[in-house]
Design a protein around this motif. Sequence first.
Motif, PDB file in Angstrom:
ATOM      1  N   ALA A 184     -10.311 -44.858   8.069  1.00  0.00           N
ATOM      2  CA  ALA A 184     -10.924 -45.409   9.285  1.00  0.00           C
ATOM      3  C   ALA A 184     -10.468 -46.784   9.600  1.00  0.00           C
ATOM      4  N   GLY A 185     -10.378 -47.692   8.754  1.00  0.00           N
ATOM      5  CA  GLY A 185      -9.623 -48.829   8.982  1.00  0.00           C
ATOM      6  C   GLY A 185      -8.200 -48.853   9.300  1.00  0.00           C
ATOM      7  N   LEU A 186      -7.572 -47.806   8.546  1.00  0.00           N
ATOM      8  CA  LEU A 186      -6.149 -47.714   9.040  1.00  0.00           C
ATOM      9  C   LEU A 186      -5.828 -47.310  10.475  1.00  0.00           C
ATOM     10  N   ALA A 187      -6.731 -46.443  10.948  1.00  0.00           N
ATOM     11  CA  ALA A 187      -6.766 -46.022  12.341  1.00  0.00           C
ATOM     12  C   ALA A 187      -6.860 -47.009  13.191  1.00  0.00           C
ATOM     13  N   GLY A 188      -7.520 -48.356  12.928  1.00  0.00           N
ATOM     14  CA  GLY A 188      -7.669 -49.477  13.752  1.00  0.00           C
ATOM     15  C   GLY A 188      -6.505 -50.278  13.712  1.00  0.00           C
ATOM     16  N   TYR A 189      -5.577 -50.320  12.567  1.00  0.00           N
ATOM     17  CA  TYR A 189      -4.644 -51.086  12.604  1.00  0.00           C
ATOM     18  C   TYR A 189      -3.234 -50.462  13.257  1.00  0.00           C
ATOM     19  N   LEU A 190      -3.053 -49.228  13.088  1.00  0.00           N
ATOM     20  CA  LEU A 190      -2.134 -48.338  13.529  1.00  0.00           C
ATOM     21  C   LEU A 190      -1.580 -48.843  14.926  1.00  0.00           C
ATOM     22  N   SER A 191      -2.419 -49.124  15.666  1.00  0.00           N
ATOM     23  CA  SER A 191      -2.035 -49.577  17.156  1.00  0.00           C
ATOM     24  C   SER A 191      -1.393 -50.708  17.341  1.00  0.00           C
ATOM     25  N   SER A 192      -1.679 -51.532  16.315  1.00  0.00           N
ATOM     26  CA  SER A 192      -0.989 -53.002  16.385  1.00  0.00           C
ATOM     27  C   SER A 192      -0.060 -53.554  15.217  1.00  0.00           C
ATOM     28  N   VAL A 193      -0.102 -52.689  14.314  1.00  0.00           N
ATOM     29  CA  VAL A 193       0.578 -53.215  13.262  1.00  0.00           C
ATOM     30  C   VAL A 193       1.863 -52.153  12.757  1.00  0.00           C
TER      31      VAL A 193
END
Length: 302
Positions: A184-193
């Motif tokens: 769930a945390g990874l999904a939040g990062y993929l858009s910007s990192v």
Amino acid sequence: MTLALTLIASLAIGVSLGLLGGGGSILTVPILVYVAGVEAKQAIAMSLFVVGATSLAGILPHARAGRVRWRTGLLFGGAGMAGAYAGGRLAAFIPGGVLLGAFAVMMAVTAVAMLRSRRTPTGTHADRPIFRILAEGVTVGLVTGLVGAGGGFLVVPALVLLGGLSMPVAVGTSLLVIAMKSFAGLAGYLSSVHIDWPLTLAVTAAAVLGGLAGSRLAGRVDPQRLRQAFGWFVLVMAGVVVSQQAPDPVRHALFATPLGWAVLAAVTVAASAALLAHRTRRHGPAAVREAKHAAPPEGVRH
């Protein structure tokens, strides 16, 4: 050489997750930053994939051995994801130094609770009410969302101290929760990192091998010893976080001078003595009762 060191260290990540159900994020980020030379935010995103995949793979041996409570894990994990999201939004309004300081205190309190508690649940387990599981999951998720790490360090103690699971079952169930929150945390990062996928997959493969080994070891280690090892491990990591957050003059005085070494040694000895004294007081009466009920000496008849 750097890649080899990174992969060797990644084995330790997997062993920690498989054996203790924690330590993944705290170990992975420093390895990626200081050994592999990855930028901090990229390392955090990569660590989420590594920890999530390793936890997911590590569930299998625990599940085959009956050390996963699926109902508890899914409910706790789902509530934890919601709490982590709320905590992450709230963290934007709190200084980073305050968050890490609170993280260290939280780790220390958790470690002491694990080391001091007498209650070691057996393998039997009655399902807890859904509301209680959800409330505990949201609370733990909120705290982990605030500090940004430490999922296993909170999930395992919560499952043991609040959920009534034995230590091996808590470790196995925590891997399900950690995997859910990591992805769930990874999904939040993929858009910007941007993620270095070749390095991420290589580290993940090494960590998965370590995780499988750690999961097998978990079933062969005495639950009480595992609980004690987890508590000391968390306590040491709390000290590391505190040392990293201390001002440079304080850090130098503690770690680079003979007086500082003496102070650290004295604190360590005092803490160990206090815990040993507590255990002696706890187990003393039990030992006396066992001695009273022991078989009489040879030649003595009732």
